[in-house]
Every structure is written in structure tokens, then in C-alpha cells.
Scaffold this active site. Sequence first.
Site, PDB file in Angstrom:
ATOM      1  N   GLY A 189       0.825  -0.941   0.534  1.00 43.86           N
ATOM      2  CA  GLY A 189      -0.170  -0.381   0.040  1.00 43.86           C
ATOM      3  C   GLY A 189       1.214   1.214   0.358  1.00 43.86           C
ATOM      4  O   GLY A 189       1.591   1.699   0.025  1.00 43.86           O
ATOM      5  N   GLN A 201       3.202   9.793   1.079  1.00 43.03           N
ATOM      6  CA  GLN A 201       4.508   9.502   1.137  1.00 43.03           C
ATOM      7  C   GLN A 201       5.184   9.613   0.189  1.00 43.03           C
ATOM      8  O   GLN A 201       6.507   9.226   0.384  1.00 43.03           O
ATOM      9  CB  GLN A 201       4.089   8.362   1.506  1.00 43.03           C
ATOM     10  CG  GLN A 201       3.296   7.319   2.539  1.00 43.03           C
ATOM     11  CD  GLN A 201       3.486   6.287   2.319  1.00 43.03           C
ATOM     12  OE1 GLN A 201       2.143   5.565   1.796  1.00 43.03           O
ATOM     13  NE2 GLN A 201       4.322   5.061   3.464  1.00 43.03           N
ATOM     14  N   CYS A 222       5.817  -0.261   7.056  1.00 50.20           N
ATOM     15  CA  CYS A 222       5.150   0.632   6.253  1.00 50.20           C
ATOM     16  C   CYS A 222       6.521   1.078   5.561  1.00 50.20           C
ATOM     17  O   CYS A 222       7.793   1.265   5.812  1.00 50.20           O
ATOM     18  CB  CYS A 222       5.039   2.124   7.504  1.00 50.20           C
ATOM     19  SG  CYS A 222       4.478   3.760   6.162  1.00 50.20           S
ATOM     20  N   LEU A 223       7.101   1.766   4.284  1.00 49.50           N
ATOM     21  CA  LEU A 223       7.410   1.993   2.876  1.00 49.50           C
ATOM     22  C   LEU A 223       8.223   2.978   3.619  1.00 49.50           C
ATOM     23  O   LEU A 223       9.457   3.224   3.495  1.00 49.50           O
ATOM     24  CB  LEU A 223       7.041   2.461   1.331  1.00 49.50           C
ATOM     25  CG  LEU A 223       6.339   1.215   1.502  1.00 49.50           C
ATOM     26  CD1 LEU A 223       6.480   1.060  -0.417  1.00 49.50           C
ATOM     27  CD2 LEU A 223       7.202  -0.422   1.194  1.00 49.50           C
ATOM     28  N   HIS A 225      -4.632   1.764   7.481  1.00 48.82           N
ATOM     29  CA  HIS A 225      -3.176   2.621   8.257  1.00 48.82           C
ATOM     30  C   HIS A 225      -3.369   3.333   5.979  1.00 48.82           C
ATOM     31  O   HIS A 225      -2.444   4.594   6.567  1.00 48.82           O
ATOM     32  CB  HIS A 225      -2.066   0.813   7.263  1.00 48.82           C
ATOM     33  CG  HIS A 225      -0.598   1.837   7.585  1.00 48.82           C
ATOM     34  ND1 HIS A 225      -0.230   0.682   7.935  1.00 48.82           N
ATOM     35  CD2 HIS A 225      -0.255   2.709   6.614  1.00 48.82           C
ATOM     36  CE1 HIS A 225       1.858   1.439   8.030  1.00 48.82           C
ATOM     37  NE2 HIS A 225       1.297   2.314   6.961  1.00 48.82           N
ATOM     38  N   GLU A 226      -2.884   3.228   5.157  1.00 52.35           N
ATOM     39  CA  GLU A 226      -3.596   4.060   3.994  1.00 52.35           C
ATOM     40  C   GLU A 226      -4.659   5.456   4.447  1.00 52.35           C
ATOM     41  O   GLU A 226      -3.687   6.919   4.109  1.00 52.35           O
ATOM     42  CB  GLU A 226      -3.242   3.492   2.656  1.00 52.35           C
ATOM     43  CG  GLU A 226      -2.733   2.246   2.375  1.00 52.35           C
ATOM     44  CD  GLU A 226      -1.115   2.026   2.763  1.00 52.35           C
ATOM     45  OE1 GLU A 226      -0.547   3.657   2.369  1.00 52.35           O
ATOM     46  OE2 GLU A 226      -0.848   1.518   2.188  1.00 52.35           O
ATOM     47  N   HIS A 231      -2.283   8.022   6.558  1.00 56.53           N
ATOM     48  CA  HIS A 231      -1.232   8.784   6.184  1.00 56.53           C
ATOM     49  C   HIS A 231      -2.325  10.109   5.575  1.00 56.53           C
ATOM     50  O   HIS A 231      -1.128  11.147   5.507  1.00 56.53           O
ATOM     51  CB  HIS A 231      -0.605   8.083   5.101  1.00 56.53           C
ATOM     52  CG  HIS A 231       0.745   6.867   5.260  1.00 56.53           C
ATOM     53  ND1 HIS A 231       1.275   7.417   6.127  1.00 56.53           N
ATOM     54  CD2 HIS A 231       0.114   5.461   4.977  1.00 56.53           C
ATOM     55  CE1 HIS A 231       2.466   6.527   6.311  1.00 56.53           C
ATOM     56  NE2 HIS A 231       2.021   5.439   5.410  1.00 56.53           N
TER      57      HIS A 231
HETATM   58 NI    NI Z   1       2.681   3.321   5.668  1.00 56.10          NI
END
Ligand code: NI
Length: 167
Positions: free
Chosen positions: A46, A51, A91-92, A133-134, A137
Amino acid sequence: MALLPILRYPDERLFRQAAPVEAVDDTIRRLAGDMAETMYAAPGIGLAATQVDVHLRVIVIDVTEDKSGLLVLVNPVILSRDGECEGDEGCLSVPGIYESVTRSERVRVRALNLEGQPFELDAEGLLAVCIQHEMDHLEGKVFVQYLSRLKQSRIRAKLAKQARITA
Ligand code: NI
């Protein structure tokens, strides 16, 4: 399509609130395509526009193993939620860190697709967690902010060390 640089926690741009997309046009379709490519290359399941330093309400998700389930949500809204589940998240923007977070087990979401058409989706399990989660963000929230202050400062120290090593 292009790979986009991913902001790393605790970059303050990750704490910005994203604005709604006013029109789903070619710019948004290109953004979503680039985000998907960036997510697959990372690899991740995701990615939120926040991000990649674009503060618009766009997320891409694919929780399948064979990259066959790309989901793009523009202006997502959670209509209802149900149950509770706890599991490790990563998370990236927080590479190498996996910590347990409690989320709703099921969510019903409304969003626009890349044609600008509204649709609704019932999600559960990993997909439901990923959507939450996304969407966090887009509110400027990173999952480590659910953890204790002590854990957060340890994570910041660890990432700062990693950044020095890879710089
Ligand atoms: Ni994330």
C-alpha cells in the site's frame, strides 16, 4: 510511469493533511500509476500520496501475492467499521520497523475510481487493515504514532542511524 521517492519518517511532510481530489483527471491517473509502480518496486502492499509528497487523497493498495489486485481509492471515506484485530504493521516510510497495531477488523469504504465514479467496498482482514493504514497517512498520521513515546523515540533513533549508514 516513474518511480517516486518515498518520504521517510519522521519527515514532517508525512504529518500534513491531504486535500480532497477535485477532479479525477489525467494528472491524478498518472499519479496513481506512478504510485502503483513505486509500491510494487519497493515492494509494498500500500502507498498513500502523502508518502510521495503529494498531499491529495489518493491511495493505492494491492494485498495479492501476484500483483493482480490493484486497488486505487480516490477521496476514500470509511462508512462503517466493525470488530477489532491486532497485527504487526510495517510502512514504506518506516523501513525495517514492524509493530503491532489495533485496527477495525472490517470496514466499508466509499471512494472514487480512476474514472471518477463512486464505488463502495467491503474489506476485511489484511485489506481492511491496509486501507485504514493508508487512510491514516492522508490525515498526516504514521502507524508508529499509535505506539508508546518510548518506542517512537527508539524508532526515530534507529532510522536516523540507518540514514547515516546509507547516506
Ligand atoms: Ni505506511
